[in-house]
Design a protein around this motif. Structure first.
Motif: not given
Length: 154
Positions: A82, A98-100, A102, A109, A111, A113, A130, A146, A149, A151
């Motif tokens: 991350e 994918q990125a988180s 803000k 905030r 998530e 692509r 999104d 940023a 992300a 998973h």
């Protein structure tokens, strides 16, 4: 002092073949904690040996500069899965992932692509998609934080 300390760390890492990805300072005034996240300039994965090499090189540089007190803690690690996205080069490198992100422009905030990075140097815009497929364009200057992300697959 923190900016000059960060510059010492950044410049020392570049000489060793690493990029400073993230620098955090904590601890106390008499025993500061320097948390340093590095990436290899050649694009290869960061190993434990890389972290040890970077740590030894930074210790010598920090002690010679007298930028830290005699007692300090230096932690050097990879940016992790991350990892922060803090430069335009990071955004370009991770297109398709994918990125988180803000940003006030995105309502906080969320998530996304990473679809692309567009614009001239210094005024780049991240093109983000999104979960509903809606495209958002956000200037990098308006992104507060940023990170990639991650998973776990089940």
């Amino acid at each position: 002092m923190s900016d000059s300390l960060q510059a010492i760390v950044r410049d020392g890492l570049v000489e060793l073949g690493y990029e400073l990805v993230e620098f955090r300072r904590g601890g106390t005034r008499s025993r500061p904690l320097l948390d340093v996240r590095v990436d290899r300039l050649d694009g290869e994965a960061v190993t434990v040996d890389d972290c040890a090499r970077a740590s030894r090189g930074l210790e010598a540089r920090l002690e010679a500069s007298e930028a830290v007190p005699e007692r300090y803690v230096l932690e050097v690690s990879s940016p992790g899965v991350e990892r922060p996205l803090s430069t335009a080069a990071h955004w370009r490198r991770f297109i398709g992932q994918q990125a988180s992100v803000k940003s006030d422009r995105l309502g906080g905030r969320a998530e996304f692509r990473i679809e692309a990075l567009e614009g001239e140097e210094g005024s780049e815009e991240a093109v983000l998609v999104d979960a509903k497929g809606v495209v958002h364009r956000v200037p990098l200057a308006e992104i507060g934080e940023a990170r990639l992300a991650f998973h776990w697959k089940r």
